[in-house]
Each structure stands twice: as structure tokens, then as C-alpha cells.
Design a protein around this motif. Structure first.
Motif, short mmCIF file in Angstrom:
data_model
loop_
_atom_site.label_atom_id
_atom_site.label_comp_id
_atom_site.label_asym_id
_atom_site.label_seq_id
_atom_site.Cartn_x
_atom_site.Cartn_y
_atom_site.Cartn_z
N LEU A 43 -5.49 2.67 3.07
CA LEU A 43 -5.27 1.30 2.40
C LEU A 43 -6.13 1.22 0.96
O LEU A 43 -7.00 1.70 0.94
CB LEU A 43 -5.95 0.00 3.04
CG LEU A 43 -5.02 -0.34 4.26
CD1 LEU A 43 -5.83 -1.32 5.22
CD2 LEU A 43 -3.62 -0.86 4.06
N ILE A 69 -3.75 -6.47 -1.76
CA ILE A 69 -3.43 -5.15 -2.01
C ILE A 69 -2.29 -5.12 -3.37
O ILE A 69 -2.06 -4.00 -3.94
CB ILE A 69 -2.54 -4.59 -0.85
CG1 ILE A 69 -3.71 -4.57 0.50
CG2 ILE A 69 -1.98 -3.47 -1.05
CD1 ILE A 69 -4.71 -3.54 0.30
N SER A 121 0.82 -1.23 0.00
CA SER A 121 -0.04 0.07 -0.09
C SER A 121 0.77 1.38 -0.08
O SER A 121 0.41 2.19 -0.48
CB SER A 121 -0.82 0.07 1.28
OG SER A 121 -0.12 -0.30 2.22
#
Length: 409
Positions: free
Chosen positions: A185, A397, A117
Motif C-alpha cells: 500500500l 491512496i 494502489s
């Protein structure tokens, strides 16, 4: 581009140190347990515990990061990983080590979410591809280099675990001192497995089979090498060559998949992986040629996951790609948790070569499924295929780092 890469150098250095310290632990623990007389099935379950922790962490660690922030969460995850690594020296017993590997998988998932992230926050449309490439280099280079720490334990058995803990602890320093602000995030909710199958059956099945194969290899590849009579230095070389091979063929195979029907490239890569695996099983008594074949095996099997992601993206709208890629990561991780158990059963019945016989069978099943999909669905026109992109198999992610999703989504 250069200023953007310099701005994330602390993140890249940290991930290199983390992988150098953690990438060889599966190999080390497998060899230690085998030397202590632990059955291959129980050794396989150690691998399953790790991937179970990684999967759960990918789903839950984000909440901790949102609550306390990236730097504090990163420090906590790495500290927990370092402590569990040192705890391995306290008591060598299957159940205890299985719990520790679960904790390590859980911790590493949190680390990946923090790093990825952060990288996504610093990337721009112009530098995203370069940052992702350097991230992959740091991952593979650290993991490959770490294999050579295996030989530290000849005189002091605890030394490899101590060295791993030191590297993990040092990896905290660049992050703890960074001035990069903690990002929000990124990513999207992963698409459900049912929806992914409806969109791209070959994509989701291919990702799952790839997870089964790589999960089985990482958990038991060292046992295979040791069964051939390789010492620790030779085993470390074999494992590192497989990882190195995973870098060598990524671009050539990716370019082929951009020019031709991607399903044919996926089927061909699975077929090549199966053939090499079969030969590795048959030559289980010929360690002199295993290193070369290991390089080729890694080159083929490591391309399968990004091929499956690219094939799935061919059927998606731009705003669906991050969620789909996240779902495929989870499918891969579940497969990786299952693979070590089945591979261990095969090795128990057949011997060291049973690992690669099982991998060959898994690849053959994927080939058969791919051939069937070719018959029931028309190919995507070449001009409509999404570009191939080398991707990590870490957490959902990671999908936000893909230029094909970020630029259009």
C-alpha cells in the motif's frame, strides 16, 4: 506508454464495470424512496450513510488488504457490495437501506484502495499521467453510463438492483484472473485538518465546500429532476450530463489556473457554480433548459476539488503533497456526508429548487472566504505554482497517482 496501459487494462475494465453497476444506485434509491412517500430529509440521510461508510472505509480498509492481500480483499469487498445491492430488493425501508448504503460506501472504499494502489504500482514517471487520465475516464464513463439502467425497473422493480449486482460480480473476474502482483500500500498518513488549514485555508475550505455541494447533489439531484416532472429516462440523462460536464471543462479551467493566480480561478469557478445553481433553482419549472445547465454545472463543480488540491500543493514541500492530498480527500468526504442533510432541509422548505438554492449559497460562502484570503495573503508567483492535475475524489491512496506528488516525493 501503450504497453503500460495494456498492463492495467484489467484494472480499468473492472473499475468501469464497478462504476456502471454502482454509480446509479443513489439515483435509483432516491426515486424509489420518494415514490414510497419517504421524506426528503430521510432520503438525504441515505446519502449521508453512504459517505460515512466511504470515509470510514478509506481509513480502515487498508488493514484488511494488508492482512489478506489485494486480490482476496478486492473479491471480498465487491462480494459484500453485490450482496448489499441485492438485499435492497428484500425490504424497502429507510433504516434498512441506510445500513446497506453504509456497507456499500465501506466496500467501495476498499475497492478504490485496491485499484489505486495497483495502478500506482504499475505506473512509471513517464506513464503516470496517462494512467491517471484513463482511470478518470473509466470512473466517469462507468458512472455516466450506469445512469441509464434506471429505466429497467418499469415492469420488474427488482431488475435494476439485479443488473447492478451482475455488473459488480462480473467486475471481479478480471482481477481474480490477473497476474499483476499485489503491491504494498502506497501513500502517507494524511495531514491533520488543523495543519492543512494553516498551510492553505482556501484549499481545505474549498475542498470541504465542494464535498458539501457534490454530496448534496448526488443524494438529491434525481429528486430535483423528478420534481420538475422528468421521467426516469430524462432523469438518467440529466444525471449523466452533469457527470459528462465534469470531464469537459477540466482541462480548460486547469490550464487557466496554471497561468493566473489560482485563487482567482477558484473564486471564479465557485462564483460560476453558484450562478448556474441559482439559475437551476429559479428554473425549477423549466425542464427543457435544465439539461444544458446541468452540463455546465457539472463542468464547473467537478473542477473545484482538483483546483483546491493544486492550490494546496503550491504551499507544500514535495514530501508533504501525498499526505496533504489524502487529508483533502477526507475533508471532501466529510463535507459530502453533511451536504445531503442540509440540502434535504432546503428542499423540504422550498421545493425541488431548494437543492440548487442551497448549492448556490454554499458556493457564495466559498467565494466570500476566497476574497478574504486574497486580501490577507500574497499570491504564489505563477512560475512557482504546481501544475493542475485532474484527480479522483476517492481515497487518500489516489494521491499517489498524482504525477506532481509521485515524481517529486
Amino acid at each position: 506508454m501503450v504497453p503500460s496501459l495494456l498492463s492495467v487494462r484489467s484494472l480499468l475494465f473492472s473499475i468501469f464495470m464497478l462504476m456502471a453497476g454502482s454509480g446509479f444506485l443513489a439515483t435509483l434509491m432516491s426515486l424509489r424512496l420518494e415514490a414510497a412517500g419517504t421524506t426528503q430529509l430521510l432520503i438525504g440521510l441515505i446519502g449521508t450513510a453512504y459517505y460515512a461508510g466511504l470515509t470510514l472505509g478509506a481509513l480502515r480498509a487498508g488493514r484488511i488488504i494488508e492482512r489478506v492481500g489485494h486480490i482476496r480483499a478486492f473479491t471480498a469487498f465487491v462480494s459484500l457490495f453485490s450482496a448489499s445491492t441485492l438485499a435492497c430488493t428484500v425490504w424497502q425501508e429507510f433504516g434498512f437501506w441506510a445500513v446497506l448504503r453504509f456497507i456499500e460506501g465501506l466496500s467501495l472504499a476498499g475497492v478504490f484502495i485496491c485499484i489505486e494502489s495497483w495502478l500506482n504500482e504499475r505506473a512509471t514517471p513517464q506513464t503516470r499521467g496517462a494512467i491517471l487520465a484513463f482511470y478518470m475516464v473509466a470512473l466517469y464513463a462507468g458512472q455516466g453510463a450506469g445512469q441509464f439502467l434506471l429505466d429497467l425497473g418499469n415492469r420488474v422493480p427488482a431488475l435494476p438492483f439485479i443488473a447492478a449486482s451482475i455488473l459488480l460480480s462480473l467486475a471481479v473476474i478480471p482481477i481474480a484472473l490477473t497476474r499483476i502482483p499485489g503491491p504494498a500500500l502506497g501513500g502517507a498518513t494524511p495531514l491533520s485538518f488543523v495543519r492543512l488549514y494553516r498551510i492553505s485555508p482556501l484549499g481545505i475550505i474549498g475542498a470541504a465546500v465542494t464535498g458539501v455541494m457534490l454530496g448534496g447533489f448526488y443524494a438529491l439531484g434525481a429528486i430535483y429532476a423528478h420534481g420538475l416532472g422528468m421521467g426516469r429516462p430524462q432523469t438518467a440523462l440529466f444525471m449523466s450530463l452533469v457527470i459528462l460536464g465534469g470531464v469537459v471543462l477540466q482541462i480548460p479551467i486547469g490550464r487557466l489556473s496554471d497561468r493566473f493566480d489560482r485563487r482567482k480561478v477558484i473564486i471564479g469557478t465557485f462564483a460560476g457554480t453558484g450562478l448556474v445553481s441559482l439559475v437551476l433553482g429559479l428554473l425549477a419549472r423549466r425542464p427543457d433548459v435544465v439539461d444544458t445547465l446541468g452540463l455546465l454545472f457539472g463542468g464547473l463543480v467537478f473542477t473545484l476539488y482538483p483546483l483546491c488540491v493544486a492550490h494546496t500543493n503550491d504551499f507544500l514541500e514535495p514530501d508533504q503533497r501525498v499526505g496533504a492530498s489524502g487529508g483533502l480527500v477526507l475533508v471532501y468526504s466529510i463535507g459530502a456526508a453533511i451536504g445531503p442533510i442540509i440540502a434535504a432541509m432546503a428542499m423540504t422548505r422550498i421545493g425541488p429548487g431548494g437543492l440548487f438554492y442551497f448549492l448556490a449559497l454554499a458556493a457564495a460562502a466559498a467565494v466570500g472566504f476566497g476574497v478574504w484570503r486574497q486580501r490577507v495573503r500574497e499570491p504564489v508567483p505563477n512560475e512557482q505554482q504546481q501544475p493542475y492535475q485532474i484527480l479522483p475524489r476517492t481515497t487518500p491512496i489516489a494521491a499517489t497517482l498524482d504525477p506532481n506528488t509521485a515524481e517529486e516525493g
